[in-house]
Design an enzyme around this catalytic site. Structure first.
Site, mmCIF file in Angstrom:
data_model
loop_
_atom_site.group_PDB
_atom_site.id
_atom_site.type_symbol
_atom_site.label_atom_id
_atom_site.label_comp_id
_atom_site.label_asym_id
_atom_site.label_seq_id
_atom_site.Cartn_x
_atom_site.Cartn_y
_atom_site.Cartn_z
ATOM 1 N N THR A 112 38.247 40.571 48.665
ATOM 2 C CA THR A 112 39.373 40.423 49.601
ATOM 3 C C THR A 112 39.570 41.675 50.431
ATOM 4 O OG1 THR A 112 40.539 38.881 48.182
ATOM 5 C CG2 THR A 112 41.905 40.146 49.689
ATOM 6 N N ASP B 181 38.482 39.489 41.336
ATOM 7 C CA ASP B 181 38.291 38.386 40.381
ATOM 8 C C ASP B 181 37.357 38.734 39.223
ATOM 9 O OD1 ASP B 181 40.012 36.839 41.821
ATOM 10 O OD2 ASP B 181 38.487 35.615 42.793
HETATM 11 N N1 ASP Z 1 38.116 36.216 45.465
HETATM 12 C C1 ASP Z 1 38.283 37.621 45.739
HETATM 13 C C2 ASP Z 1 37.152 38.367 45.053
HETATM 14 O O1 ASP Z 1 37.216 38.588 43.882
HETATM 15 C C3 ASP Z 1 39.617 38.097 45.263
HETATM 16 C C4 ASP Z 1 39.883 39.577 45.477
HETATM 17 O O2 ASP Z 1 39.101 40.361 45.905
HETATM 18 O O3 ASP Z 1 40.996 39.990 45.139
HETATM 19 O O4 ASP Z 1 36.186 38.720 45.672
#
Ligand code: ASP
Length: 354
Positions: free
Chosen positions: A27, A104
């Protein structure tokens, strides 16, 4: 292998600690794709433009990216091998490493790197963000800047940290003790069974007695990993017969049993027989509690003793994330089964109580 290293101009070009920032996606580095109408990973060369504060840091900074950057839900052991190779390749040239990673699976990757890097004498600090760097209220800015400062921190000319850590929202945690426990608030990570390594507010307060001390041996990277791991989470009413074909599958080498409380499971004979059969087949059975705090004590209740008697190994206070990484690492070493089981039960990289 030749990699594209991007050098960022900072306040102290000469003489400051040299830090390599490894961008993997998540993210933190995401931008909105108007065609797809969703967040997608940004090219790393654009990252420094979004963070002009980097230029004010008292360190020498280079960035390298994995190709392509990924949402960490797509994380695979092959990427862990790639990250370990980057650290190995640039170990002598840099004083510390910061890994930008999605939240994640960050705890899995940090755990994996902790096992793959033996005798690590430099900091490897993972960080990420709950809001993309392009968003005004992003937490990425503080997380990246502080992670870089921690990686560069030195006492009497040598690094303060000699381990794989996660820095997030004012807390520095041991990587193989951390868990993502929050998906909406900024304090995404906790390490229930191990104290914070540092708390960062106006000042950075290290928790010195809990830091890994500088290793004496030579730095060594282990890249072999065995992927044949499954996780079986117990719940009332579960029927182990359903897992029979999983236990019999030729590529499965180990089962993490996510048990209740202090390592307890059903005492039903058919349940224990199914596990005993799996154990006799040569599968490693590893007992990890569903509780985030406390530890597995298989001797405390008859319901835990049943597992011990059929050869289930206690994971003590290890997290599931660290258990996955430890199993992949140990099974990748081709040790005999007794040695693998012995090492699973003892502390190797600060991942469990002694
Ligand atoms: N789905 C994202 C990831 O883990 C969530 C994040 O970065 O907070 O890459």
């Amino acid at each position: 292998m030749v990699r594209d290293l991007l050098h960022i101009e900072t306040a102290s070009e000469i003489g400051g600690p040299r830090i390599l920032m490894i961008y993997t996606g998540g993210t933190l580095g995401m931008v909105y794709d108007y065609e797809l109408k969703t967040l997608v990973p940004l090219e790393f060369s654009e990252l420094s433009k979004s963070l002009p504060e980097l230029m004010r840091l008292e360190l020498s900074l280079s960035i390298v990216s994995i190709d392509p950057p990924i949402d960490s839900s797509d994380m695979q052991p092959e990427v862990w091998q790639e990250l370990a190779s980057i650290v190995e390749e640039y170990y002598a040239d840099f004083d510390g490493f910061v890994v930008l990673h999605g939240t994640d699976t960050m705890a899995f990757t940090a755990s994996a790197l902790s096992f793959m890097c033996e005798n690590l004498a430099k900091p490897v600090i993972f960080t990420g963000a709950q809001l993309p760097i392009g968003v005004a209220r992003t937490d990425a800015r503080e997380n990246i800047i502080t992670a870089l400062e921690l990686a560069a921190d030195r006492v009497e000319g040598s690094s303060v940290l000699h381990e794989v850590c996660i820095y997030f929202n004012g807390r520095l945690l041991r990587g193989n003790r951390a868990k993502k426990y929050e998906s909406s608030q900024f304090d995404a990570f906790q390490s229930e069974n191990y104290p914070m390594l540092a708390e960062v507010g106006v000042y950075c307060q290290y928790n010195f007695p809990y830091l890994q001390s500088k290793p004496k041996g030579d730095f060594k990277v282990h890249k072999k990993l065995e992927k044949g791991i499954v996780i079986v989470k117990l719940f009332p009413g579960m029927d182990l017969d359903v897992y029979e074909s999983v236990f019999q599958h030729k590529s499965v080498r180990a089962v993490i049993l996510e048990t209740y409380g202090s390592g307890n499971a059903s005492t039903k004979p058919s349940f224990l027989e199914a596990l005993a059969k799996a154990s006799q087949k040569g599968l490693v059975l590893y007992n990890v509690s569903q509780c985030v705090g406390g530890q597995v004590r298989q001797q405390d209740y008859a319901s835990g003793l049943g597992l011990k008697n059929i050869g289930v190994i206690s994971g003590k206070d290890i997290t599931t994330e660290a258990a996955v990484a430890k199993l992949m690492f140990l099974l990748g070493q081709n040790l005999d089964s007794e040695e693998t089981k012995r090492l699973l039960e003892i502390n190797l990289r600060g991942e469990m109580a002694n």
